[in-house]
Each structure stands twice: as C-alpha cells, then as structure tokens.
Design a protein around this motif. Structure first.
Motif, mmCIF file in Angstrom:
data_model
loop_
_atom_site.group_PDB
_atom_site.id
_atom_site.type_symbol
_atom_site.label_atom_id
_atom_site.label_comp_id
_atom_site.label_asym_id
_atom_site.label_seq_id
_atom_site.Cartn_x
_atom_site.Cartn_y
_atom_site.Cartn_z
ATOM 1 N N MET A 1 0.836 -1.200 0.000
ATOM 2 C CA MET A 1 0.000 0.000 0.000
ATOM 3 C C MET A 1 0.869 1.248 0.000
ATOM 4 O O MET A 1 1.756 1.385 0.816
ATOM 5 N N GLY A 2 0.592 2.161 -0.913
ATOM 6 C CA GLY A 2 1.281 3.435 -0.956
ATOM 7 C C GLY A 2 0.471 4.544 -0.320
ATOM 8 O O GLY A 2 0.958 5.655 -0.154
ATOM 9 N N GLU A 3 -0.763 4.257 0.013
ATOM 10 C CA GLU A 3 -1.608 5.210 0.726
ATOM 11 C C GLU A 3 -2.606 4.435 1.573
ATOM 12 O O GLU A 3 -2.846 3.256 1.340
ATOM 13 N N THR A 4 -3.155 5.094 2.566
ATOM 14 C CA THR A 4 -4.092 4.436 3.467
ATOM 15 C C THR A 4 -5.328 3.998 2.684
ATOM 16 O O THR A 4 -5.871 4.748 1.898
ATOM 17 N N TYR A 5 -5.746 2.771 2.931
ATOM 18 C CA TYR A 5 -6.872 2.203 2.199
ATOM 19 C C TYR A 5 -7.558 1.170 3.087
ATOM 20 O O TYR A 5 -6.921 0.545 3.926
ATOM 21 N N ASN A 6 -8.833 0.979 2.906
ATOM 22 C CA ASN A 6 -9.595 -0.057 3.601
ATOM 23 C C ASN A 6 -10.303 -0.915 2.568
ATOM 24 O O ASN A 6 -10.646 -0.446 1.488
ATOM 25 N N TRP A 7 -10.523 -2.176 2.916
ATOM 26 C CA TRP A 7 -11.213 -3.116 2.045
ATOM 27 C C TRP A 7 -12.537 -3.512 2.675
ATOM 28 O O TRP A 7 -12.662 -3.582 3.895
ATOM 29 N N LYS A 8 -13.503 -3.825 1.830
ATOM 30 C CA LYS A 8 -14.803 -4.277 2.313
ATOM 31 C C LYS A 8 -14.816 -5.799 2.397
ATOM 32 O O LYS A 8 -14.497 -6.486 1.419
ATOM 33 N N HIS A 9 -15.183 -6.299 3.567
ATOM 34 C CA HIS A 9 -15.287 -7.744 3.758
ATOM 35 C C HIS A 9 -16.403 -8.264 2.854
ATOM 36 O O HIS A 9 -17.518 -7.733 2.871
ATOM 37 N N PRO A 10 -16.148 -9.287 2.047
ATOM 38 C CA PRO A 10 -17.153 -9.746 1.085
ATOM 39 C C PRO A 10 -18.399 -10.361 1.712
ATOM 40 O O PRO A 10 -19.459 -10.367 1.085
ATOM 41 N N ASP A 11 -18.295 -10.873 2.937
ATOM 42 C CA ASP A 11 -19.450 -11.501 3.571
ATOM 43 C C ASP A 11 -20.226 -10.540 4.470
ATOM 44 O O ASP A 11 -21.459 -10.516 4.441
ATOM 45 N N THR A 12 -19.502 -9.757 5.262
ATOM 46 C CA THR A 12 -20.165 -8.890 6.244
ATOM 47 C C THR A 12 -20.382 -7.468 5.754
ATOM 48 O O THR A 12 -21.230 -6.763 6.274
ATOM 49 N N GLY A 13 -19.589 -7.031 4.778
ATOM 50 C CA GLY A 13 -19.669 -5.655 4.310
ATOM 51 C C GLY A 13 -18.908 -4.681 5.197
ATOM 52 O O GLY A 13 -18.842 -3.496 4.893
ATOM 53 N N ASN A 14 -18.327 -5.173 6.308
ATOM 54 C CA ASN A 14 -17.551 -4.304 7.199
ATOM 55 C C ASN A 14 -16.244 -3.899 6.533
ATOM 56 O O ASN A 14 -15.660 -4.673 5.771
ATOM 57 N N MET A 15 -15.777 -2.705 6.850
ATOM 58 C CA MET A 15 -14.506 -2.245 6.326
ATOM 59 C C MET A 15 -13.369 -2.862 7.132
ATOM 60 O O MET A 15 -13.470 -3.012 8.346
ATOM 61 N N MET A 16 -12.275 -3.223 6.434
ATOM 62 C CA MET A 16 -11.132 -3.873 7.074
ATOM 63 C C MET A 16 -9.869 -3.072 6.802
ATOM 64 O O MET A 16 -9.678 -2.551 5.696
ATOM 65 N N THR A 17 -9.008 -3.003 7.797
ATOM 66 C CA THR A 17 -7.689 -2.400 7.636
ATOM 67 C C THR A 17 -6.786 -3.376 6.881
ATOM 68 O O THR A 17 -7.171 -4.522 6.615
ATOM 69 N N LEU A 18 -5.571 -2.945 6.600
ATOM 70 C CA LEU A 18 -4.619 -3.836 5.945
ATOM 71 C C LEU A 18 -4.384 -5.083 6.792
ATOM 72 O O LEU A 18 -4.422 -6.208 6.287
ATOM 73 N N THR A 19 -4.152 -4.901 8.083
ATOM 74 C CA THR A 19 -3.898 -6.034 8.970
ATOM 75 C C THR A 19 -5.079 -6.992 8.987
ATOM 76 O O THR A 19 -4.906 -8.216 8.877
ATOM 77 N N GLN A 20 -6.287 -6.463 9.103
ATOM 78 C CA GLN A 20 -7.475 -7.317 9.107
ATOM 79 C C GLN A 20 -7.650 -8.027 7.773
ATOM 80 O O GLN A 20 -8.042 -9.200 7.728
ATOM 81 N N THR A 21 -7.339 -7.346 6.682
ATOM 82 C CA THR A 21 -7.458 -7.943 5.356
ATOM 83 C C THR A 21 -6.474 -9.093 5.189
ATOM 84 O O THR A 21 -6.834 -10.165 4.700
#
Length: 72
Positions: free
Chosen positions: A16-36
């Motif tokens: 990652m070159g900039e802060t970003y969050n991903w959406k969990h495909p099952d719950t729709g919750n946003m995830m940090t890099l570590t959580q992803t």
C-alpha cells in the motif's frame, strides 16, 4: 500481486502506498490492511486443509507513510 514462489507454494503480497480499507465480502464491514491480511490468510488456510500439497502465504506491507513523506 500473486506469484509462484516454488513448487506448489504461492505467495500473496499486498503493498500500500496510501491508506486504504477493504470491504469484507461476507459482512460488508470495512477492514484495515492487517485485518485484510488476516482474513485472506484464513481463507488460504482453509484451502490448504483441502489441498495439503499447497502452501499459501499472505503478507501485507504498508509503506503509505514512507511513500508520502516529502523528499529532501
């Protein structure tokens, strides 16, 4: 990015070159890099239970603060 590291071993690298969050495909919750990375590794672990000949490793590198620092 995914590449074959050696025979029956695959690596997933997230950079990652900039802060970003991903959406969990099952719950729709946003995830940090570590959580992803943790979620992707849990998915990989489940695959490896069925395919014991495989080794899948997920790693995340957050260089966002270093990439966005002014250069001198």
């Amino acid at each position: 990015m995914m590449w074959r590291c050696s025979y029956a071993e695959y690596c997933r690298l997230i950079m990652m070159g900039e802060t970003y969050n991903w959406k969990h495909p099952d719950t729709g919750n946003m995830m940090t890099l570590t959580q992803t990375v943790e979620w992707l590794q849990s998915e990989a672990d489940a695959i490896m239970q069925d395919r014991t000949e495989l080794r899948v490793v997920v790693k995340g590198i957050d260089y966002s603060s270093a990439a966005n620092e002014p250069r001198s």
